[in-house]
Design an enzyme around this catalytic site. Structure first.
Site, PDB file in Angstrom:
ATOM      1  N   GLU A 172       0.800  -1.227   0.000  1.00 26.58           N
ATOM      2  CA  GLU A 172       0.000   0.000   0.000  1.00 26.58           C
ATOM      3  C   GLU A 172       0.829   1.272   0.000  1.00 26.58           C
ATOM      4  O   GLU A 172       1.047   1.888   1.037  1.00 26.58           O
ATOM      5  CB  GLU A 172      -0.913   0.015   1.231  1.00 26.58           C
ATOM      6  CG  GLU A 172      -1.900  -1.120   1.281  1.00 26.58           C
ATOM      7  CD  GLU A 172      -2.981  -0.872   2.328  1.00 26.58           C
ATOM      8  OE1 GLU A 172      -2.920   0.149   3.017  1.00 26.58           O
ATOM      9  OE2 GLU A 172      -3.885  -1.704   2.423  1.00 26.58           O
ATOM     10  N   GLU A 359      -5.127  -8.778   1.408  1.00 29.94           N
ATOM     11  CA  GLU A 359      -5.758  -8.446   2.686  1.00 29.94           C
ATOM     12  C   GLU A 359      -7.247  -8.221   2.478  1.00 29.94           C
ATOM     13  O   GLU A 359      -7.653  -7.679   1.454  1.00 29.94           O
ATOM     14  CB  GLU A 359      -5.200  -7.139   3.301  1.00 29.94           C
ATOM     15  CG  GLU A 359      -3.789  -7.219   3.805  1.00 29.94           C
ATOM     16  CD  GLU A 359      -3.290  -5.893   4.385  1.00 29.94           C
ATOM     17  OE1 GLU A 359      -4.112  -5.082   4.854  1.00 29.94           O
ATOM     18  OE2 GLU A 359      -2.066  -5.674   4.353  1.00 29.94           O
TER      19      GLU A 359
HETATM   20  C1  PNW Z   1      -4.223  -1.917   5.658  1.00 26.80           C
HETATM   21  N1  PNW Z   1      -8.541   2.453   3.605  1.00 26.80           N
HETATM   22  O1  PNW Z   1      -4.396  -0.544   5.788  1.00 26.80           O
HETATM   23  C2  PNW Z   1      -2.792  -2.258   6.053  1.00 26.80           C
HETATM   24  O2  PNW Z   1      -2.073  -2.915   5.045  1.00 26.80           O
HETATM   25  C3  PNW Z   1      -2.663  -2.986   7.352  1.00 26.80           C
HETATM   26  O3  PNW Z   1      -1.362  -2.852   7.872  1.00 26.80           O
HETATM   27  C4  PNW Z   1      -3.735  -2.499   8.304  1.00 26.80           C
HETATM   28  O4  PNW Z   1      -3.578  -2.980   9.604  1.00 26.80           O
HETATM   29  C5  PNW Z   1      -5.070  -2.929   7.718  1.00 26.80           C
HETATM   30  O5  PNW Z   1      -5.217  -2.543   6.376  1.00 26.80           O
HETATM   31  C6  PNW Z   1      -6.264  -2.422   8.521  1.00 26.80           C
HETATM   32  O6  PNW Z   1      -6.271  -1.024   8.556  1.00 26.80           O
HETATM   33  C7  PNW Z   1      -5.470   0.132   5.239  1.00 26.80           C
HETATM   34  O7  PNW Z   1      -8.861   3.551   4.138  1.00 26.80           O
HETATM   35  C8  PNW Z   1      -5.894   1.291   5.880  1.00 26.80           C
HETATM   36  O8  PNW Z   1      -9.169   2.064   2.586  1.00 26.80           O
HETATM   37  C9  PNW Z   1      -6.900   2.072   5.329  1.00 26.80           C
HETATM   38  C10 PNW Z   1      -7.507   1.679   4.142  1.00 26.80           C
HETATM   39  C11 PNW Z   1      -7.097   0.525   3.513  1.00 26.80           C
HETATM   40  C12 PNW Z   1      -6.085  -0.239   4.081  1.00 26.80           C
END
Ligand code: PNW
Length: 453
Positions: A172, A359
């Site tokens: 990401e 994920e």
């Molecule tokens: C991911 N959104 O983060 C990360 O890869 C992980 O490390 C994290 O713990 C997990 O998802 C949960 O948050 C994201 O706003 C954070 O769409 C925000 C978004 C997507 C992924």
């Protein structure tokens, strides 16, 4: 009475199920055995940055508990685990001397995974940039960080390439580019303009290219590599041609800094229109690196945004009503259809021909009940809806080959600290006990039967 027969909702033979986590969120041991400081270690020490002023020093103490964690994974029938390596453990100053204790640690960890018959899928970089690179060079604002990443990738693929066959370069990019340098909410926490944000993206894409190059050079036979992106996913308000066409346009607009240069190997007219005067002035050779052919695309799918065809067929993005269903992690609008449209758009817009969901999951403030059980029907429900959409997507011919659930256990959830639990297993931080939630046992059955139970 005869047992009821239920028509099965099977996934293709050989579909790859797994779970995921990341080093900074679970390992702890933030200063142990020569590990350097990461930008997240540094950021978390600034009061007020993170909920409860939490830090990453101990986290799930996985550094000392990986053997029992893998035993639990094995009990649940986990055959694949997506983990990340901590760059500051391997190269405490970002570049410079290699820390042998760090190299040895991951060898021990991989030994334990091998013993438990769990296949490693390694993310090279899950946001924990060595702070030294931030302090000395300005982190992702500088090409020197790209050079440092190239060396780091060489070091780890040389060290582990004989035993690791699945590599993911970056997790990401938006988190350490736009959210870190534009919004300024993540380390280094500086609010800059679009020009800087675009530059950090460009450098991240180049680092990705070096990750691919390192795997090609040192990965050995059968090594495979791809990027994990958190593409923003437009969901057409109706599955009919004009709205689907609008979603396709939206997919490019929303991902113009990441997927567009990656797949086209140049700045396209979409990029130039949206970046305008803030476009990056690329140097010769940059795009050869950025667009090195990969073996797959990883998508992290949590949520989506609804679009419809507006005037002239242009995408019109719709606001969510205030009471739209949401997980306890408030950014996570529950949009299971994103699991259909994410992969489908990646295929139809960019030609992605092998896709993994690296994920998917949901963050809630889980609390054990009086019996100590965690009955997380909300998480089970959302993941099940997402998997239903994934099944439909595969039925429609989209080449999704595997799915990794985020996360194996509750962990350090970045700005939310230790709130907003995403685990299939509950982490009791006081005792470091792991308790499989209802969703863990349910997901174990999905993996075991390769079908939507
Ligand atoms: C991911 N959104 O983060 C990360 O890869 C992980 O490390 C994290 O713990 C997990 O998802 C949960 O948050 C994201 O706003 C954070 O769409 C925000 C978004 C997507 C992924």
């Amino acid at each position: 009475m005869k047992a009821p027969t239920i028509p099965s909702c099977s996934f293709p033979r050989g579909f790859k199920w797994g779970v995921a986590a990341a080093a900074p969120q679970i390992e702890g041991a933030a200063r142990k055995d020569g590990k350097g400081e990461s930008v997240w270690d540094h950021f978390a020490r600034q009061p007020g940055r993170i909920t409860g002023n939490a830090n990453l020093d101990v986290a799930c103490d996985h550094y000392h508990r990986f053997a029992s964690d893998f035993a639990l994974m094995r009990d649940l029938g986990v055959r694949r685990y997506r983990l990340s390596l901590a760059w500051p453990r391997i190269l405490p100053n970002g570049d410079g001397a290699v820390n042998q204790a760090g190299i040895d640690f991951y060898h021990r960890l991989l030994d334990a995974m091998e013993a438990a018959e769990i296949e490693p899928w390694i993310t090279m970089f899950h946001w924990d940039l060595p702070q030294a690179l931030e302090s000395r060079y300005g982190g992702w604002r500088s090409r020197r960080t790209v050079d440092a990443f190239a060396r780091y990738a060489d070091v780890i693929v040389q060290a582990y390439g004989r035993r690791v066959k699945h590599w993911i370069t970056l997790n990401e990019m938006s988190s350490f580019t736009v959210l870190a340098h534009g919004v300024g909410e993540r380390p280094p926490g500086i609010k800059s303009g679009e020009e800087v944000v675009n530059l950090t993206y460009h450098h991240a894409l180049m680092a990705h290219g070096h990750g691919v190059r390192a795997v090609r050079e040192y990965g050995g036979r059968g090594a495979r590599v791809g990027l994990t992106d958190d593409a923003a996913i437009p969901v057409p308000i109706m599955e009919s041609p004009p709205h689907i066409a609008a979603a396709q346009k939206a997919f490019r607009e929303l991902n113009y800094r990441s997927l567009d240069p990656l797949f086209h190997g140049r700045f396209t007219s979409v990029y130039r229109r949206l970046a305008g005067p803030n476009a990056v002035r690329a140097q010769r050779g940059d795009f050869n690196l950025i667009s090195m052919p990969t073996d797959f695309l990883g998508l992290n799918v949590y949520t989506g945004v609804y679009v419809r065809a507006g005037r002239g067929g242009r995408p019109e993005y719709l606001d969510f009503p205030a009471s739209f269903p949401t997980a306890d992690a408030s950014w996570l609008r529950l949009v299971p259809q994103a699991m259909y449209w994410g992969p489908r758009l990646a295929q139809s817009v960019y030609g992605a021909d092998e896709i993994y969901i690296t994920e998917n999951g949901a963050g809630y403030d889980d609390v054990p009940n009086a019996d100590g059980e965690i009955v997380d029907l909300h998480r089970r429900q959302y993941i099940r809806q997402c998997l239903g959409e994934l099944h439909r997507c595969i039925q429609h011919g989209v080449p999704v080959k595997g799915y990794f659930c985020w996360s194996f256990m509750d962990n350090f959830e970045w700005l939310d600290g230790y709130t907003k639990r995403f685990g299939l297993c509950y982490t009791d931080y006081a005792t470091q006990r792991r308790i499989p939630k209802l969703s863990a046992n349910w997901y174990a059955e999905i993996m075991r039967t390769n079908s939507l139970v």
